[in-house]
Design a protein around this motif. Structure first.
Motif, PDB file in Angstrom:
ATOM      1  N   GLU A   6       0.850  -1.180   0.000  1.00 38.66           N
ATOM      2  CA  GLU A   6       0.000   0.000   0.000  1.00 38.66           C
ATOM      3  C   GLU A   6       0.889   1.234   0.000  1.00 38.66           C
ATOM      4  OE1 GLU A   6       0.959  -0.749   4.231  1.00 38.66           O
ATOM      5  OE2 GLU A   6       0.194  -2.048   2.691  1.00 38.66           O
ATOM      6  N   VAL A   7       0.511   2.239  -0.771  1.00 40.70           N
ATOM      7  CA  VAL A   7       1.292   3.478  -0.871  1.00 40.70           C
ATOM      8  C   VAL A   7       0.353   4.668  -1.002  1.00 40.70           C
ATOM      9  CG1 VAL A   7       3.326   2.422  -1.929  1.00 40.70           C
ATOM     10  CG2 VAL A   7       1.519   3.322  -3.372  1.00 40.70           C
ATOM     11  N   ILE A   8       0.921   5.830  -0.755  1.00 38.22           N
ATOM     12  CA  ILE A   8       0.237   7.081  -1.005  1.00 38.22           C
ATOM     13  C   ILE A   8       1.100   7.845  -1.988  1.00 38.22           C
ATOM     14  CG2 ILE A   8      -0.467   9.300  -0.049  1.00 38.22           C
ATOM     15  CD1 ILE A   8      -0.483   6.142   1.991  1.00 38.22           C
ATOM     16  N   ARG A   9       0.564   8.135  -3.125  1.00 36.28           N
ATOM     17  CA  ARG A   9       1.300   8.912  -4.129  1.00 36.28           C
ATOM     18  C   ARG A   9       1.034  10.373  -3.818  1.00 36.28           C
ATOM     19  NH1 ARG A   9      -0.088   6.331  -9.745  1.00 36.28           N
ATOM     20  NH2 ARG A   9       1.746   7.471 -10.417  1.00 36.28           N
ATOM     21  N   HIS A  10       1.928  10.945  -3.021  1.00 35.98           N
ATOM     22  CA  HIS A  10       1.745  12.260  -2.413  1.00 35.98           C
ATOM     23  C   HIS A  10       1.556  13.363  -3.440  1.00 35.98           C
ATOM     24  CE1 HIS A  10       2.642  15.596   0.402  1.00 35.98           C
ATOM     25  NE2 HIS A  10       2.091  14.774   1.271  1.00 35.98           N
ATOM     26  N   SER A  11       2.182  13.257  -4.570  1.00 33.78           N
ATOM     27  CA  SER A  11       2.089  14.318  -5.576  1.00 33.78           C
ATOM     28  C   SER A  11       0.845  14.197  -6.454  1.00 33.78           C
ATOM     29  CB  SER A  11       3.333  14.298  -6.462  1.00 33.78           C
ATOM     30  OG  SER A  11       3.413  13.064  -7.141  1.00 33.78           O
ATOM     31  N   ARG A  12       0.100  13.113  -6.279  1.00 31.19           N
ATOM     32  CA  ARG A  12      -1.080  12.888  -7.125  1.00 31.19           C
ATOM     33  C   ARG A  12      -2.317  12.659  -6.258  1.00 31.19           C
ATOM     34  NH1 ARG A  12       0.467  10.587 -12.446  1.00 31.19           N
ATOM     35  NH2 ARG A  12       2.718  10.591 -12.475  1.00 31.19           N
ATOM     36  N   LYS A  13      -3.459  12.842  -6.847  1.00 31.72           N
ATOM     37  CA  LYS A  13      -4.733  12.484  -6.254  1.00 31.72           C
ATOM     38  C   LYS A  13      -5.038  13.175  -4.929  1.00 31.72           C
ATOM     39  CE  LYS A  13      -5.595   9.374  -9.412  1.00 31.72           C
ATOM     40  NZ  LYS A  13      -6.609   9.558 -10.395  1.00 31.72           N
ATOM     41  N   LYS A  14      -4.505  14.363  -4.705  1.00 36.16           N
ATOM     42  CA  LYS A  14      -4.825  15.091  -3.485  1.00 36.16           C
ATOM     43  C   LYS A  14      -6.140  15.822  -3.689  1.00 36.16           C
ATOM     44  CE  LYS A  14      -3.111  18.448  -0.185  1.00 36.16           C
ATOM     45  NZ  LYS A  14      -2.041  19.377   0.163  1.00 36.16           N
ATOM     46  N   LYS A  15      -7.056  15.604  -2.754  1.00 34.25           N
ATOM     47  CA  LYS A  15      -8.346  16.281  -2.820  1.00 34.25           C
ATOM     48  C   LYS A  15      -8.220  17.673  -2.217  1.00 34.25           C
ATOM     49  CE  LYS A  15     -11.832  13.859  -1.262  1.00 34.25           C
ATOM     50  NZ  LYS A  15     -12.744  12.867  -0.695  1.00 34.25           N
ATOM     51  N   THR A  16      -9.198  18.497  -2.465  1.00 31.44           N
ATOM     52  CA  THR A  16      -9.167  19.863  -1.945  1.00 31.44           C
ATOM     53  C   THR A  16      -9.229  19.905  -0.422  1.00 31.44           C
ATOM     54  OG1 THR A  16     -11.561  20.036  -2.251  1.00 31.44           O
ATOM     55  CG2 THR A  16     -10.161  20.871  -4.023  1.00 31.44           C
ATOM     56  N   ASP A  17      -9.719  18.838   0.214  1.00 30.81           N
ATOM     57  CA  ASP A  17      -9.766  18.811   1.680  1.00 30.81           C
ATOM     58  C   ASP A  17      -8.446  18.340   2.297  1.00 30.81           C
ATOM     59  OD1 ASP A  17      -9.814  16.080   1.162  1.00 30.81           O
ATOM     60  OD2 ASP A  17     -11.671  15.708   2.247  1.00 30.81           O
ATOM     61  N   GLY A  18      -7.418  18.124   1.474  1.00 32.19           N
ATOM     62  CA  GLY A  18      -6.094  17.777   1.981  1.00 32.19           C
ATOM     63  C   GLY A  18      -5.877  16.302   2.243  1.00 32.19           C
ATOM     64  N   GLN A  45      -1.874  10.713   9.048  1.00 34.76           N
ATOM     65  CA  GLN A  45      -1.955   9.256   8.959  1.00 34.76           C
ATOM     66  C   GLN A  45      -0.867   8.632   8.094  1.00 34.76           C
ATOM     67  OE1 GLN A  45      -6.108   9.630   7.631  1.00 34.76           O
ATOM     68  NE2 GLN A  45      -6.596   8.132   9.236  1.00 34.76           N
ATOM     69  N   ILE A  46       0.044   9.453   7.570  1.00 30.64           N
ATOM     70  CA  ILE A  46       1.092   8.931   6.690  1.00 30.64           C
ATOM     71  C   ILE A  46       2.459   9.405   7.151  1.00 30.64           C
ATOM     72  CG2 ILE A  46      -0.432   8.726   4.694  1.00 30.64           C
ATOM     73  CD1 ILE A  46       0.699  11.352   3.639  1.00 30.64           C
ATOM     74  N   LYS A  47       3.499   8.731   6.654  1.00 29.92           N
ATOM     75  CA  LYS A  47       4.881   9.154   6.919  1.00 29.92           C
ATOM     76  C   LYS A  47       5.702   8.921   5.662  1.00 29.92           C
ATOM     77  CE  LYS A  47       6.208   4.710   8.849  1.00 29.92           C
ATOM     78  NZ  LYS A  47       6.705   3.992   9.995  1.00 29.92           N
ATOM     79  N   LYS A  48       6.757   9.691   5.536  1.00 28.70           N
ATOM     80  CA  LYS A  48       7.624   9.567   4.366  1.00 28.70           C
ATOM     81  C   LYS A  48       8.626   8.441   4.608  1.00 28.70           C
ATOM     82  CE  LYS A  48      10.211  12.105   1.015  1.00 28.70           C
ATOM     83  NZ  LYS A  48      10.566  13.392   0.477  1.00 28.70           N
ATOM     84  N   GLN A  49       8.778   7.594   3.605  1.00 27.81           N
ATOM     85  CA  GLN A  49       9.739   6.496   3.667  1.00 27.81           C
ATOM     86  C   GLN A  49      10.452   6.448   2.318  1.00 27.81           C
ATOM     87  OE1 GLN A  49       8.014   2.644   4.325  1.00 27.81           O
ATOM     88  NE2 GLN A  49       9.901   1.823   5.130  1.00 27.81           N
ATOM     89  N   GLY A  50      11.672   6.944   2.313  1.00 30.55           N
ATOM     90  CA  GLY A  50      12.386   7.044   1.046  1.00 30.55           C
ATOM     91  C   GLY A  50      11.730   8.094   0.174  1.00 30.55           C
ATOM     92  N   LYS A  51      11.391   7.707  -1.054  1.00 28.84           N
ATOM     93  CA  LYS A  51      10.752   8.643  -1.977  1.00 28.84           C
ATOM     94  C   LYS A  51       9.233   8.561  -1.930  1.00 28.84           C
ATOM     95  CE  LYS A  51      14.546   8.699  -5.265  1.00 28.84           C
ATOM     96  NZ  LYS A  51      14.946   8.477  -6.653  1.00 28.84           N
ATOM     97  N   THR A  52       8.692   7.616  -1.184  1.00 22.69           N
ATOM     98  CA  THR A  52       7.239   7.447  -1.141  1.00 22.69           C
ATOM     99  C   THR A  52       6.699   7.717   0.250  1.00 22.69           C
ATOM    100  OG1 THR A  52       7.404   5.094  -0.621  1.00 22.69           O
ATOM    101  CG2 THR A  52       7.298   5.691  -2.957  1.00 22.69           C
ATOM    102  N   TYR A  53       5.405   7.795   0.351  1.00 23.63           N
ATOM    103  CA  TYR A  53       4.722   7.949   1.624  1.00 23.63           C
ATOM    104  C   TYR A  53       3.977   6.654   1.920  1.00 23.63           C
ATOM    105  CZ  TYR A  53       5.732  12.905   1.596  1.00 23.63           C
ATOM    106  OH  TYR A  53       6.385  14.111   1.610  1.00 23.63           O
ATOM    107  N   VAL A  54       4.024   6.230   3.172  1.00 16.64           N
ATOM    108  CA  VAL A  54       3.367   4.994   3.588  1.00 16.64           C
ATOM    109  C   VAL A  54       2.453   5.285   4.768  1.00 16.64           C
ATOM    110  CG1 VAL A  54       5.197   3.470   2.757  1.00 16.64           C
ATOM    111  CG2 VAL A  54       5.287   4.347   5.076  1.00 16.64           C
ATOM    112  N   LEU A  55       1.573   4.356   5.034  1.00 16.98           N
ATOM    113  CA  LEU A  55       0.620   4.503   6.131  1.00 16.98           C
ATOM    114  C   LEU A  55       1.289   4.305   7.477  1.00 16.98           C
ATOM    115  CD1 LEU A  55      -2.292   2.399   4.650  1.00 16.98           C
ATOM    116  CD2 LEU A  55      -2.178   4.874   4.815  1.00 16.98           C
ATOM    117  N   LYS A  56       0.880   5.100   8.459  1.00 15.92           N
ATOM    118  CA  LYS A  56       1.326   4.860   9.820  1.00 15.92           C
ATOM    119  C   LYS A  56       0.142   4.644  10.758  1.00 15.92           C
ATOM    120  CE  LYS A  56       1.770   9.607  11.517  1.00 15.92           C
ATOM    121  NZ  LYS A  56       2.695  10.600  12.069  1.00 15.92           N
ATOM    122  N   ASP A  57      -1.069   4.877  10.280  1.00 14.67           N
ATOM    123  CA  ASP A  57      -2.277   4.705  11.082  1.00 14.67           C
ATOM    124  C   ASP A  57      -2.684   3.230  11.104  1.00 14.67           C
ATOM    125  OD1 ASP A  57      -4.773   4.714  12.244  1.00 14.67           O
ATOM    126  OD2 ASP A  57      -5.562   6.348  11.028  1.00 14.67           O
TER     127      ASP A  57
END
Length: 81
Positions: A6-18, A45-57
């Motif tokens: 599971e990943v969070i693509r921080h630079s993409r898919k950000k909604k207006t509510d953050g 609910q996320i943290k940076k790990q290397g170049k990607t963001y991962v879940l911490k919640d």
């Protein structure tokens, strides 16, 4: 070998509510594809790990775990080895 996480693509898919969409990354032979989920997370609910963001919640991690297991089972059933 195929990996799934599971990943969070921080630079993409950000909604207006953050919030960002939690995605499932499928990697085969160093090429990745992403599957969107119905889950959205905030910056807390996320943290940076290397170049990607991962879940911490832990709550979200537990929600995603069955979906990851389902994909891993499907890949194992293919028996590509």
């Amino acid at each position: 070998m195929t990996t799934i996480s599971e990943v969070i693509r921080h630079s993409r898919k950000k909604k207006t509510d953050g919030t960002w969409n939690v995605q499932i990354r499928v990697t085969v032979d160093r090429k990745s594809g992403y599957l969107e989920t119905q889950h959205w997370v905030s910056a807390k609910q996320i943290k940076k790990q290397g170049k990607t963001y991962v879940l911490k919640d832990p709550f979200i991690i537990n929600l995603i775990a069955p979906e990851l297991a389902k994909y891993r089972d499907m890949i194992s059933a293919l028996d590509l080895g």
